[in-house]
Design an enzyme around this catalytic site. Structure first.
Site, PDB file in Angstrom:
ATOM      1  N   GLY A  30       0.628  -1.134  -0.003  1.00 50.78           N
ATOM      2  CA  GLY A  30       0.236   0.353   0.460  1.00 50.78           C
ATOM      3  C   GLY A  30       0.661   1.480  -0.098  1.00 50.78           C
ATOM      4  N   VAL A  32       0.968   3.527   2.471  1.00 49.33           N
ATOM      5  CA  VAL A  32       1.996   3.893   3.861  1.00 49.33           C
ATOM      6  C   VAL A  32       2.915   2.535   3.371  1.00 49.33           C
ATOM      7  CG1 VAL A  32       1.684   3.888   6.004  1.00 49.33           C
ATOM      8  CG2 VAL A  32       0.205   5.256   4.544  1.00 49.33           C
ATOM      9  N   SER A  58      -1.041 -10.636  -3.598  1.00 55.10           N
ATOM     10  CA  SER A  58       0.575  -9.702  -3.576  1.00 55.10           C
ATOM     11  C   SER A  58       1.641 -10.531  -3.232  1.00 55.10           C
ATOM     12  CB  SER A  58       0.478  -8.529  -3.003  1.00 55.10           C
ATOM     13  OG  SER A  58      -0.748  -7.351  -2.933  1.00 55.10           O
ATOM     14  N   ARG A 117      -6.670   3.168  18.381  1.00 54.32           N
ATOM     15  CA  ARG A 117      -6.774   4.607  18.904  1.00 54.32           C
ATOM     16  C   ARG A 117      -7.028   5.037  20.366  1.00 54.32           C
ATOM     17  NH1 ARG A 117      -7.083   6.965  13.004  1.00 54.32           N
ATOM     18  NH2 ARG A 117      -4.811   6.254  12.131  1.00 54.32           N
ATOM     19  N   CYS A 146      -4.147  10.994  10.776  1.00 52.98           N
ATOM     20  CA  CYS A 146      -2.804  12.004   9.675  1.00 52.98           C
ATOM     21  C   CYS A 146      -2.900  13.115  10.459  1.00 52.98           C
ATOM     22  CB  CYS A 146      -3.072  11.566   7.734  1.00 52.98           C
ATOM     23  SG  CYS A 146      -4.458  11.961   7.790  1.00 52.98           S
ATOM     24  N   GLN A 173      -7.113  18.094   3.111  1.00 52.02           N
ATOM     25  CA  GLN A 173      -7.562  16.973   2.432  1.00 52.02           C
ATOM     26  C   GLN A 173      -6.406  16.224   1.310  1.00 52.02           C
ATOM     27  OE1 GLN A 173      -8.944  16.054   6.717  1.00 52.02           O
ATOM     28  NE2 GLN A 173      -7.925  14.076   5.782  1.00 52.02           N
ATOM     29  N   GLY A 177      -4.506  10.466   1.618  1.00 52.19           N
ATOM     30  CA  GLY A 177      -5.135   9.407   3.078  1.00 52.19           C
ATOM     31  C   GLY A 177      -6.257   8.475   2.685  1.00 52.19           C
ATOM     32  N   LYS A 231     -12.701  11.839  13.841  1.00 47.79           N
ATOM     33  CA  LYS A 231     -11.535  11.428  14.441  1.00 47.79           C
ATOM     34  C   LYS A 231     -10.680  11.803  15.181  1.00 47.79           C
ATOM     35  CE  LYS A 231     -11.296   7.494  11.669  1.00 47.79           C
ATOM     36  NZ  LYS A 231     -10.802   6.222  10.506  1.00 47.79           N
ATOM     37  N   HIS A 260      -1.301  17.332   3.209  1.00 53.95           N
ATOM     38  CA  HIS A 260      -2.068  17.904   3.821  1.00 53.95           C
ATOM     39  C   HIS A 260      -1.951  19.380   4.762  1.00 53.95           C
ATOM     40  CE1 HIS A 260      -4.221  14.141   4.137  1.00 53.95           C
ATOM     41  NE2 HIS A 260      -4.634  13.516   5.398  1.00 53.95           N
ATOM     42  N   GLN A 335       1.498  13.741   4.658  1.00 56.83           N
ATOM     43  CA  GLN A 335       0.616  12.923   5.260  1.00 56.83           C
ATOM     44  C   GLN A 335       0.779  11.375   5.146  1.00 56.83           C
ATOM     45  OE1 GLN A 335      -1.472   9.863   3.160  1.00 56.83           O
ATOM     46  NE2 GLN A 335      -2.514   9.339   4.922  1.00 56.83           N
TER      47      GLN A 335
END
Length: 359
Positions: A30, A32, A58, A117, A146, A173, A177, A231, A260, A335
């Protein structure tokens, strides 16, 4: 959900025990995940080994790391037997299923999803802001949203000097993201727009090229706020250790690839001058002051993209508050870096610092 994790951690040491850990990246293909690879390389992270994990789709592909081709393995319940640090960036469903397995196998999980979180027993960490809470982990450390990560790097130096009483945030943004597919949709839709061709969005709900729209997270019909906004409110309060901090927020998607930006109005408990704020911000870790009024040069996504530091500037008294207690600032941050991968690697580095201090 966390009861199982607490039981796991109570029966073993959750602390990292080696200064050259074997690291696994979950979600390696991905946006990130690829950035995590780049950060580990750029920061010369002392690896004892590196495993790339992804879906069966993958598995068998390769990614390049420091000039070598590394094979991507399918993520299974047996993937963590020899792993010391597991960097998760594959969505909350994957994290909820596999993070407890990784902890049970002896790994410390640094999770980039929203899964943990707001769990009281899981530290939510931005190292420059609240790195001291990292020692409280029981096997899992949460990487923040982020926007919350980028914003709090700029807010914390001010809050330490003068407690913040209220925030009003408007975000702009980037596509990153929403993942690599959204970034590609922005590229393709922009090319189609410039060529005068029709383009039907598939990843995001509205046309992206030369457009902006309310963040596409699910809307709460009662409050009128979307999931992204809620969030940011909850996580910013937690990171700054102000559980009842009043925060107003509007999150907007803009046609930018990976950085961002946000306009923040900050009300303090007493008047704070722009000069004092500038002095606090220009010496704070993780920040770069970009505040040239004469040249009308302030933080921009084009300059924040690819940069480790969060850019902060446009520091001025908010003329909407005649008491002088409110400042306005403008912030931009990558980001994929400070908003995700870089913050996760910095958390891993702090874990290593603890190992070195104890050795």
């Amino acid at each position: 959900m966390l009861t199982d994790l607490e039981n796991l951690a109570s029966g073993q040491s959750a602390a990292l025990s080696t200064a050259t850990p074997v690291v696994a990246i979950v979600g390696a293909t991905g946006a990130v995940g690829v950035e995590l690879l780049s950060c580990l390389s750029a920061r010369n992270f002392p690896l004892g080994g590196l495993k790339l994990l992804a879906s069966a789709r993958s598995a068998g592909r390769t990614l390049t790391f420091n000039g070598a081709e590394l094979l991507i393995e399918e993520l299974t319940e047996d993937s963590f037997d020899d792993v010391d640090i597991a960097l998760f960036s594959a969505g909350s469903g994957i994290s909820k299923r596999f993070a407890p397995i990784a902890v049970k196998a002896g790994a410390v999980v640094i999770d980039n999803s929203s899964a943990f979180r707001m769990e009281a027993s899981v530290p939510l960490v931005v190292p420059e802001v609240n790195g001291e809470v990292l020692h409280q982990h029981r096997g899992i450390v949460a990487n923040p949203n982020c926007v919350a990560a980028i914003a709090t790097v700029a807010l914390a130096p001010l809050h330490r000097a003068h407690p913040i009483r209220r925030l009003n945030i408007s975000t702009y943004q980037a596509a990153s993201g929403a993942g690599a597919a959204a970034m590609e949709e922005l590229r393709l839709s922009t090319a189609a727009y410039l060529a005068g061709e029709a383009f039907e969005p598939k990843v995001l709900p509205h046309p992206y090229a030369f457009n902006l729209f309310s963040h596409n997270a699910d809307m709460d019909p009662d409050s009128g706020y979307n999931g992204e906004e809620l969030k940011v409110v909850a996580e910013t309060r937690r990171i700054l250790h102000v559980p009842a901090l009043p925060i107003g927020i509007t999150c907007i998607r803009v046609p930018v690839l990976r950085a961002h930006a946000m306009a923040i109005s900050i009300e303090f408990d007493q008047p704070v001058s722009p000069q004092e704020a500038r002095s606090l911000l220009e010496t704070a870790p993780g920040l770069r002051l970009v505040d040239d009024r004469a040249a009308n040069h302030f933080p921009m996504p084009s300059e924040a993209s690819g940069a480790d530091d969060v850019l902060v500037g446009r520091i001025r008294t908010d003329i909407g508050d005649p008491s002088g207690r409110t400042l306005a600032i403008f912030v931009a941050g990558d980001q994929l870096l400070k908003g995700a991968a870089l913050n996760a690697v910095q958390i891993a580095e702090r874990l290593l610092e603890n190992v070195v201090r104890k050795s």
